[in-house]
Structure formats: structure tokens, C-alpha cells
Scaffold this motif. Structure first.
Motif, short mmCIF file in Angstrom:
data_model
loop_
_atom_site.label_atom_id
_atom_site.label_comp_id
_atom_site.label_asym_id
_atom_site.label_seq_id
_atom_site.Cartn_x
_atom_site.Cartn_y
_atom_site.Cartn_z
N TYR A 5 0.85 -1.11 -0.09
CA TYR A 5 0.12 0.25 -0.13
C TYR A 5 0.94 1.20 -0.14
O TYR A 5 0.59 2.21 -0.76
CB TYR A 5 -0.98 0.03 1.21
N VAL A 6 1.94 1.34 0.96
CA VAL A 6 2.79 2.28 0.97
C VAL A 6 3.48 2.73 -0.55
O VAL A 6 3.75 3.69 -1.05
CB VAL A 6 3.70 2.33 2.17
N HIS A 12 -3.48 4.28 -2.88
CA HIS A 12 -4.11 5.17 -2.10
C HIS A 12 -5.53 5.93 -2.16
O HIS A 12 -5.66 7.07 -2.56
CB HIS A 12 -3.06 6.61 -1.82
N ARG A 13 -6.34 5.00 -2.13
CA ARG A 13 -7.90 5.61 -2.23
C ARG A 13 -8.52 4.63 -1.57
O ARG A 13 -8.17 3.65 -0.80
CB ARG A 13 -8.24 5.20 -3.77
N ALA A 14 -10.00 5.00 -1.10
CA ALA A 14 -10.64 4.29 -0.38
C ALA A 14 -11.11 2.89 -0.41
O ALA A 14 -11.04 2.15 0.60
CB ALA A 14 -12.00 5.36 -0.02
N LEU A 15 -11.11 2.68 -1.69
CA LEU A 15 -11.37 1.27 -2.10
C LEU A 15 -10.43 0.32 -1.37
O LEU A 15 -10.52 -0.82 -1.19
CB LEU A 15 -11.33 1.48 -3.76
N VAL A 16 -9.00 0.59 -1.44
CA VAL A 16 -8.20 -0.08 -0.72
C VAL A 16 -8.01 0.26 0.68
O VAL A 16 -7.87 -0.52 1.41
CB VAL A 16 -6.89 0.34 -1.55
N GLU A 17 -8.03 1.50 1.07
CA GLU A 17 -7.85 1.66 2.61
C GLU A 17 -8.82 1.15 3.58
O GLU A 17 -8.51 0.80 4.61
CB GLU A 17 -7.80 3.35 2.71
N ILE A 18 -10.13 1.23 2.99
CA ILE A 18 -11.03 0.68 3.95
C ILE A 18 -11.00 -0.90 4.21
O ILE A 18 -11.03 -1.29 5.69
CB ILE A 18 -12.49 0.83 3.46
N PRO A 19 -10.64 -1.58 3.24
CA PRO A 19 -10.33 -3.08 3.55
C PRO A 19 -9.17 -3.31 4.51
O PRO A 19 -9.04 -4.01 5.49
CB PRO A 19 -10.20 -3.80 2.35
N LEU A 20 -8.28 -2.39 4.25
CA LEU A 20 -6.71 -2.50 5.10
C LEU A 20 -7.05 -1.98 6.48
O LEU A 20 -6.51 -2.83 7.36
CB LEU A 20 -5.81 -1.62 4.48
#
Length: 306
Positions: A5-6, A12-20
Motif C-alpha cells: 500500500y505504501v 491510496h484510495r478508499a477502495l483499498v484503505e477501508i479493507p486495510l
């Protein structure tokens, strides 16, 4: 996942950040459960028929579960390893050098048994020697033992069992060649079953192994059983006082943990951390922060004590 992710800005968008965030909040495994595996060659000389059947139908994939057990790491074991690291002031070496410097072993024994050994042979030889010393203890001697004796006995036997466990089932965490480690572990178990298969009790095993060590046999069919037995006979004959014998063995195994921890197996340790971790991984990280990286011994085994 966090590392990826980093590194990837496109993530760096909500689609990835929320599951993380969800995954980080609900952790399903602990990094380290405070336990260590235990494997003892002599305890597996007579495998249970049902366990042998399960091993056969699973093509040996279940051997780790069938032949080992997990215990909570005793606090005295952790203390012994950290105390040894402090005492040696970061100058890690193999335990046989310490034994020579302290006058515990003589050079004849050292040259015959230790010269040129790899990590795997070194671990297994001393595991056999320690196991023989343990089998030789009688029930009365254990019951009347002092607190110091019990502490040293726990340190030596638990670390011996853990190092043998790593050798046989987690060889990727050791600095030696993985195939060599597995070959030595399996070959020693096979030799033990052939040599001790007819023994019906620990007492019979003990007498037969002591006889083997006293004869100084070099028979390839018994392999490392002979070398380990010679060390055990040497310790038993020289150190009649069991408290002193187990004090030396405890220090030796604490040093062994420090000796086998430095390696270039960073990927293996990192992978193990993500799935629960191992005690040796914590020590590896500790000595790595002390800038002790890579194998401690030179290629080809340990050098001459001189």
C-alpha cells in the motif's frame, strides 16, 4: 499488504484503505504466542502405529504435528539467553570455544568430534548428548534437586528440544543448508530407530548409548549417535556433580541459541513473523540490531580451536 500500500500510490484510495483498516483492526493471529516447539529424537524411537499410519498416508506432511509438541517458553529460558548475550558483550562464538577456554573440554575430544562440523551436525550432536544426560537422571535425583539445578535442567533440555525442532521442521530459519539440516535430522532418527529399536525402556537405551560412547565407535551406521554419546560419557565421567554438569549445559545451549540466530535468512524470518513468529526470529532481530548479521562460523564448519 501495508508495505504494498505504501509503495503503490495507485492504492491510496478508499477502495483499498477501508479493507486495510478492517484487516488491521481485526487481527486473527498473534505475532508470537510465547511458545516454542519441542522435538526429541529418543522420544520418537518407538513411534505409535497409528501415528506411523498417519505419517504414511500424508506422505510425512503431518510429521511436524505427530512428532513434536508446543510448550510455553519458560521465563528462565528467556532470561538465560539474554544473560548470555550480555555476558559475552556481543562477541558471539560457538559454545565449544567457551568450553575450551573454561577448561571443560580437552583438545583431544574437541579435535575428534567438533572440528569441521556444520551447524546441523553441531546441533544434533549436542542434542543427543544432552538427551542422554537427561535420560540418565533417576527419579530420586530429580525430586531432591535444588532450585538452581531445576532451572539449569529446564534451560538445557528445553533449548535442546527447540533447536532439534528447528533443525527437523523449520530448517529454513537456520543458517545451514536446508537440505543438509533435513537430511541429518531424518538420518539420525533412522539410525536411532535401528540402534535402539529393541530397547524396551529408557534405562536400556541409556546403558546401550553409554556403552557406545565408551567404545569410541566410528561405525557410520550409528552416525551422530556415536559422537553425541561420547560427549555425554565425557560429561558424566568428568562432572559427577550433576548441578555443575547441568549448569554448563544450560550456558552452552543459551550460547547455542545466539550462535545459530545470525543468518542471511531475512525472507524466511519475515515470512514467519507474518504467520506467528518463532523465538529464534526474535533473537535474530535482536542480534541484527546489534549489527551481527550473517553466519558466525566460516564456510565449511568450525575452525581449529587454536
Amino acid at each position: 499488504m501495508l508495505c504494498r500500500y505504501v509503495r503503490k500510490e495507485s492504492w491510496h484510495r478508499a477502495l483499498v484503505e477501508i479493507p486495510l483498516k478492517f484487516l488491521c483492526h481485526f487481527t486473527f493471529t498473534k505475532y508470537w504466542k510465547g511458545s516454542i516447539g519441542q522435538y526429541f529424537v529418543f522420544e520418537n524411537v518407538h513411534p505409535h502405529p497409528f501415528k506411523s499410519f498417519l505419517s504414511w498416508i500424508s506422505l510425512e506432511t503431518l510429521d511436524s504435528s505427530l512428532m513434536t509438541k508446543s510448550i510455553s517458553l519458560p521465563p528462565q529460558v528467556r532470561q538465560a539467553v539474554l544473560r548470555q548475550l550480555k555476558d559475552i558483550k556481543g562477541k558471539i562464538t560457538d559454545g565449544r570455544m567457551w568450553l575450551c577456554e573454561m577448561g571443560v573440554t580437552d583438545l583431544d575430544l574437541d579435535r575428534d568430534i567438533f572440528y569441521g562440523q556444520t551447524y546441523a551436525r553441531y546441533i544434533m550432536t549436542w542434542h543427543i548428548a544432552t538427551s542422554i544426560c537427561s535420560i540418565g537422571l533417576t527419579v530420586p535425583s530429580k525430586e531432591n534437586a535444588s532450585e538452581e539445578f531445576v532451572k539449569n535442567y529446564v534451560v538445557a533440555t528445553k533449548l535442546s528440544g527447540y533447536c532439534a525442532y528447528l533443525l527437523a521442521f523449520k530448517p529454513d530459519l537456520l543458517p545451514d543448508d536446508t537440505y543438509r539440516s533435513l537430511s541429518i535430522a531424518r538420518g539420525t532418527l533412522h539410525n536411532a530407530r535401528e540402534y535402539l529399536g529393541k530397547c524396551k525402556s529408557n534405562e536400556e537405551k541409556y546403558k546401550k548409548l553409554i556403552k557406545l560412547g565408551s567404545s569410541k565407535s566410528t561405525d557410520y551406521e550409528v552416525g551422530l549417535l556415536s559422537e553425541g554419546s561420547r560427549i555425554a560419557v565425557y560429561f558424566i565421567d568428568r562432572f559427577v556433580d550433576m548441578e555443575e554438569r547441568w549448569r554448563l549445559l544450560a550456558v552452552f545451549w543459551a550460547n547455542m541459541m545466539l550462535y545459530i540466530a545470525p543468518s542471511d535468512r531475512a525472507v524466511a524470518h519475515a515470512t514467519r513473523m507474518a504467520t506467528g513468529g518463532e523465538f529464534i526470529t526474535l533473537i535474530w532481530a535482536l542480534v541484527a540490531h546489534a549489527h551481527i548479521i550473517g553466519k558466525v562460523q566460516p564456510p565449511g564448519g568450525m575452525g581449529d580451536p587454536k
